[in-house]
Scaffold this active site. Structure first.
Site, PDB file in Angstrom:
ATOM      1  N   TRP A 153      23.444 -49.258  16.807  1.00 27.52           N
ATOM      2  CA  TRP A 153      24.809 -49.791  16.884  1.00 27.52           C
ATOM      3  C   TRP A 153      25.586 -49.606  15.589  1.00 27.52           C
ATOM      4  CZ3 TRP A 153      25.640 -53.359  13.176  1.00 27.52           C
ATOM      5  CH2 TRP A 153      24.531 -54.036  12.681  1.00 27.52           C
ATOM      6  N   ASN A 154      24.931 -49.177  14.530  1.00 22.65           N
ATOM      7  CA  ASN A 154      25.687 -49.048  13.270  1.00 22.65           C
ATOM      8  C   ASN A 154      25.863 -47.576  12.893  1.00 22.65           C
ATOM      9  OD1 ASN A 154      22.951 -48.655  12.558  1.00 22.65           O
ATOM     10  ND2 ASN A 154      23.461 -49.032  10.445  1.00 22.65           N
ATOM     11  N   LYS A 177      22.903 -41.113  24.216  1.00 23.28           N
ATOM     12  CA  LYS A 177      22.956 -42.507  24.700  1.00 23.28           C
ATOM     13  C   LYS A 177      23.499 -43.392  23.587  1.00 23.28           C
ATOM     14  CE  LYS A 177      19.944 -45.986  24.796  1.00 23.28           C
ATOM     15  NZ  LYS A 177      20.900 -47.086  24.571  1.00 23.28           N
ATOM     16  N   GLY A 230      15.208 -48.690  15.356  1.00 22.28           N
ATOM     17  CA  GLY A 230      14.165 -49.488  14.728  1.00 22.28           C
ATOM     18  C   GLY A 230      12.772 -48.886  14.919  1.00 22.28           C
ATOM     19  N   GLU A 251      14.587 -41.345  12.752  1.00 21.40           N
ATOM     20  CA  GLU A 251      15.247 -41.951  11.580  1.00 21.40           C
ATOM     21  C   GLU A 251      15.174 -43.451  11.790  1.00 21.40           C
ATOM     22  OE1 GLU A 251      16.548 -40.639   8.952  1.00 21.40           O
ATOM     23  OE2 GLU A 251      16.571 -38.530   9.520  1.00 21.40           O
ATOM     24  N   LEU A 252      14.331 -44.138  11.008  1.00 21.53           N
ATOM     25  CA  LEU A 252      14.061 -45.540  11.330  1.00 21.53           C
ATOM     26  C   LEU A 252      14.519 -46.483  10.217  1.00 21.53           C
ATOM     27  CD1 LEU A 252      10.539 -44.835  12.836  1.00 21.53           C
ATOM     28  CD2 LEU A 252      12.780 -44.696  13.934  1.00 21.53           C
ATOM     29  N   CYS A 285      20.720 -48.928   7.074  1.00 23.91           N
ATOM     30  CA  CYS A 285      19.286 -48.615   7.044  1.00 23.91           C
ATOM     31  C   CYS A 285      18.807 -48.358   5.623  1.00 23.91           C
ATOM     32  CB  CYS A 285      19.005 -47.423   7.934  1.00 23.91           C
ATOM     33  SG  CYS A 285      20.007 -46.010   7.531  1.00 23.91           S
ATOM     34  N   GLU A 384      12.387 -55.871   7.021  1.00 23.39           N
ATOM     35  CA  GLU A 384      13.760 -55.367   7.113  1.00 23.39           C
ATOM     36  C   GLU A 384      14.605 -56.441   7.795  1.00 23.39           C
ATOM     37  OE1 GLU A 384      14.953 -52.334   9.980  1.00 23.39           O
ATOM     38  OE2 GLU A 384      16.233 -51.441   8.463  1.00 23.39           O
TER      39      GLU A 384
HETATM   40  P1  NAD Z   1      17.079 -50.351  18.192  1.00 24.72           P
HETATM   41  O1  NAD Z   1      15.809 -49.680  17.856  1.00 24.72           O
HETATM   42  O2  NAD Z   1      17.020 -51.704  18.809  1.00 24.72           O
HETATM   43  O3  NAD Z   1      17.942 -49.457  19.193  1.00 24.72           O
HETATM   44  C1  NAD Z   1      18.240 -48.110  18.902  1.00 24.72           C
HETATM   45  C2  NAD Z   1      18.558 -47.383  20.195  1.00 24.72           C
HETATM   46  O4  NAD Z   1      17.366 -47.259  20.966  1.00 24.72           O
HETATM   47  C3  NAD Z   1      19.571 -48.105  21.083  1.00 24.72           C
HETATM   48  O5  NAD Z   1      20.444 -47.151  21.635  1.00 24.72           O
HETATM   49  C4  NAD Z   1      18.694 -48.714  22.162  1.00 24.72           C
HETATM   50  O6  NAD Z   1      19.351 -48.920  23.377  1.00 24.72           O
HETATM   51  C5  NAD Z   1      17.614 -47.651  22.306  1.00 24.72           C
HETATM   52  N1  NAD Z   1      16.378 -48.121  22.921  1.00 24.72           N
HETATM   53  C6  NAD Z   1      15.818 -49.352  22.853  1.00 24.72           C
HETATM   54  N2  NAD Z   1      14.653 -49.366  23.530  1.00 24.72           N
HETATM   55  C7  NAD Z   1      14.462 -48.117  24.042  1.00 24.72           C
HETATM   56  C8  NAD Z   1      13.443 -47.508  24.839  1.00 24.72           C
HETATM   57  N3  NAD Z   1      12.373 -48.183  25.228  1.00 24.72           N
HETATM   58  N4  NAD Z   1      13.581 -46.203  25.164  1.00 24.72           N
HETATM   59  C9  NAD Z   1      14.655 -45.501  24.748  1.00 24.72           C
HETATM   60  N5  NAD Z   1      15.669 -46.028  24.006  1.00 24.72           N
HETATM   61  C10 NAD Z   1      15.566 -47.327  23.655  1.00 24.72           C
HETATM   62  O7  NAD Z   1      17.934 -50.382  16.836  1.00 24.72           O
HETATM   63  P2  NAD Z   1      19.319 -51.112  16.541  1.00 24.72           P
HETATM   64  O8  NAD Z   1      19.093 -52.591  16.455  1.00 24.72           O
HETATM   65  O9  NAD Z   1      20.386 -50.606  17.430  1.00 24.72           O
HETATM   66  O10 NAD Z   1      19.632 -50.534  15.073  1.00 24.72           O
HETATM   67  C11 NAD Z   1      19.084 -51.055  13.932  1.00 24.72           C
HETATM   68  C12 NAD Z   1      17.862 -50.270  13.473  1.00 24.72           C
HETATM   69  O11 NAD Z   1      18.195 -48.896  13.313  1.00 24.72           O
HETATM   70  C13 NAD Z   1      17.389 -50.737  12.105  1.00 24.72           C
HETATM   71  O12 NAD Z   1      15.988 -50.768  12.048  1.00 24.72           O
HETATM   72  C14 NAD Z   1      17.926 -49.666  11.178  1.00 24.72           C
HETATM   73  O13 NAD Z   1      17.253 -49.565   9.952  1.00 24.72           O
HETATM   74  C15 NAD Z   1      17.787 -48.453  12.007  1.00 24.72           C
HETATM   75  N6  NAD Z   1      18.687 -47.408  11.508  1.00 24.72           N
HETATM   76  C16 NAD Z   1      18.131 -46.313  10.898  1.00 24.72           C
HETATM   77  C17 NAD Z   1      18.962 -45.330  10.371  1.00 24.72           C
HETATM   78  C18 NAD Z   1      18.397 -44.087   9.708  1.00 24.72           C
HETATM   79  O14 NAD Z   1      19.104 -43.096   9.649  1.00 24.72           O
HETATM   80  N7  NAD Z   1      17.173 -44.084   9.217  1.00 24.72           N
HETATM   81  C19 NAD Z   1      20.353 -45.460  10.476  1.00 24.72           C
HETATM   82  C20 NAD Z   1      20.878 -46.594  11.093  1.00 24.72           C
HETATM   83  C21 NAD Z   1      20.018 -47.548  11.615  1.00 24.72           C
END
Ligand code: NAD
Length: 492
Positions: A153-154, A177, A230, A251-252, A285, A384
């Site tokens: 979302w960010n 997505k 995540g 990218e986590l 992140c 985190e």
């Molecule tokens: P999230 O992992 O909850 O969701 C990310 C995406 O995955 C969403 O679109 C979600 O709908 C989808 N998703 C969830 N479950 C799934 C599944 N079982 N199968 C397929 N898709 C699925 O993350 P969030 O809360 O939206 O974002 C925050 C996280 O993202 C933090 O951990 C942050 O550090 C990380 N992040 C990393 C970077 C990077 O470049 N390394 C950049 C931004 C955010």
């Protein structure tokens, strides 16, 4: 429901609802009221989108001259610049991120499309100096096929550009997505694709949650999954990819260490530390959330840092005077509150912030928070949080600082503040992280690879090499001899 803005998905160049007409709402973090609704894509919708992308791949996009694909990318960049104010405003309303940041990002993200446009026709094959007489062997790089892009979302425009731009440049097509938490910026982006007449099916944007994500990442026609999100979700993604054997890049999250040595330029260090953890309310992140200060300057440096953090102005995200906006959701607030509470119970000392601000009773404003921790196994120092919480620890020697910095499961970013170039170089080499900032923090560029190691994932986005991650190498053997093969049962 009636006065909500109703968005549609973009599949095969058309604006569509979910086939079963299901919808979900997105909240405006400034007041936590729903402001827009989105189709909730079912597995059937995802299948439709993937087939559209496959048809676009097979029927033209992958065969288009690279220079022509580059023209489309440049046109997307131009549109981003032209529409930056609007895109920024939508992202701010949907995610709570400050307008000055979202507007800047929308403008700057154009550079990612320009950069990959300029690389599109520069990825060349090779002639192998092969060890067999009469053989002429070449390699060529081909597009992979349909790419699934999954976005959190960010920073959606940034994280989308690092996937879509190199993927399209190399002739792939994409199903993206959005996050279920703030999908609007990417649906707005799709309007720009329509405006520049991007051939239908080349990029398809679906909105939805886990069901949609699962359908997309297990789909048999998906060849690569480019995921940002995540670490726990990433484990699902890898399991999902067992279904279609798609390539995966991840990218986590992060828990990035920042080290301040006693010879640091302190004003510069303080401003960069503030940018690193309090920019975007820490919802980044690469947030530099673990701070290690050398014991010789610990008390005085921390005092200055706390004084600086206390001046940070919380405010509505659309207000240009605001320096930190609201948290994006209740679950963000709950995670932060829970970790701060447990840290205090275990001996953490709050130096500023530490509880929800009374600035608004509608939004979740959380002030810049600094907590002194005796060790970095306390919850705020270890986990985190994705929020404006800085955990501070002490160290004596360079060796200890390196050991502490590396003693965490993540390895995304890191920061070092020192005026000693030898030390900066030694420590930057020893740090286990994908990114090291020396005497600076929180910069991005299309030219600079971005990504982590350890539990922060694998694969790099941005930079010159990442374009090759959207290709596969084909090896072609050509027999130049005019004599027939003598013995078919002999390996040559
Ligand atoms: P999230 O992992 O909850 O969701 C990310 C995406 O995955 C969403 O679109 C979600 O709908 C989808 N998703 C969830 N479950 C799934 C599944 N079982 N199968 C397929 N898709 C699925 O993350 P969030 O809360 O939206 O974002 C925050 C996280 O993202 C933090 O951990 C942050 O550090 C990380 N992040 C990393 C970077 C990077 O470049 N390394 C950049 C931004 C955010």
């Amino acid at each position: 429901m009636n006065n909500l803005k109703e968005y549609k998905m973009y599949i095969n160049g058309e604006w569509v609802d979910a086939e079963n007409n299901r919808r979900f709402e997105s909240l405006n973090p400034e007041n936590n009221r729903p402001w827009a609704s989105f189709p909730e894509a079912s597995a059937k919708d995802v299948d439709h989108a993937v087939h559209a992308a496959k048809a676009a791949f097979d029927n033209g996009w992958s065969q288009l001259p690279a220079s022509e694909r580059a023209n489309y990318l440049r046109a997307i960049g131009d549109q981003l610049k032209e529409n930056a104010a609007h895109l920024g405003e939508i992202e701010t309303i949907d995610s709570g991120k400050l307008l000055k940041e979202t507007k800047f990002q929308a403008t700057y993200i154009a550079e990612y499309y320009y950069y990959y446009a300029s690389l599109a026709d520069k990825v060349e094959g090779t002639v192998i100096p092969i060890d067999k007489p009469d053989m002429h062997v070449t390699t060529t790089r081909e597009p992979i096929g349909v790419i699934a892009a999954i976005i959190p979302w960010n920073s959606q425009q940034f994280l989308t550009s690092t996937k879509i731009a190199p993927a399209l440049a190399m002739g792939n097509t994409v199903v993206l997505k959005t996050s279920e938490l703030s999908p609007a910026p990417l649906i707005e982006l799709a309007k720009l694709f329509e405006k520049i007449n991007l051939p239908k099916g080349v990029v398809n944007i679906v909105s939805g949650g886990i069901e949609c994500g699962h359908a997309l990442t297990t789909h048999p026609l998906i060849e690569k999954i480019a995921f940002t999100g995540g670490t726990e979700t990433a484990r699902h993604i890898i399991r999902n990819s067992a279904e279609n054997l798609a390539e995966v890049s991840l990218e986590l999250g992060g828990k990035s260490p920042v080290i301040v040595f006693d010879d640091a330029q302190q004003d510069n260090a303080i401003n960069n530390i503030v940018a690193g953890i309090f920019g975007a309310s820490g919802q980044s992140c690469i947030a530099g959330s673990r701070l290690y200060i050398q014991s010789t300057i610990y008390d005085s440096f921390l005092e200055q840092l706390v004084a600086r953090a206390e001046t940070i102005k919380l405010g509505p995200p659309l207000d240009p005077e605001s320096q930190m906006g609201p948290l994006s959701s209740l679950s963000q607030l709950e995670t932060i509150e829970d970790n701060v509470k447990r840290t205090i119970e275990q001996g953490g000392i709050v130096r500023c912030g530490g509880s929800r601000s009374s600035f608004s009773n509608e939004a979740y404003y959380y002030p810049a928070t600094i907590i002194e921790c005796e060790n970095h196994n306390l919850p705020t120092a270890e986990n985190e949080l994705f929020g404006p919480v800085l955990s501070v620890m002490k160290f004596d020697s360079e060796e200890e600082a390196i050991r502490l910095a590396n003693d965490n499961k993540y390895g995304l970013s890191s920061g070092i503040y020192t005026e000693n170039i030898g030390r900066a170089t030694r420590v930057s080499k020893a740090i286990q992280a994908g990114i090291v900032f020396i005497n600076t923090y929180r910069l991005i560029s299309p030219l600079a690879p971005f990504g982590g190691i350890k539990d922060s994932g694998f694969g790099k986005e941005a930079g010159i090499d990442s374009i090759k991650d959207y290709t596969r190498v084909k090896t072609t053997w050509l027999n130049t001899s005019n004599k027939p093969v003598d013995d078919p049962f002999k390996i040559r």
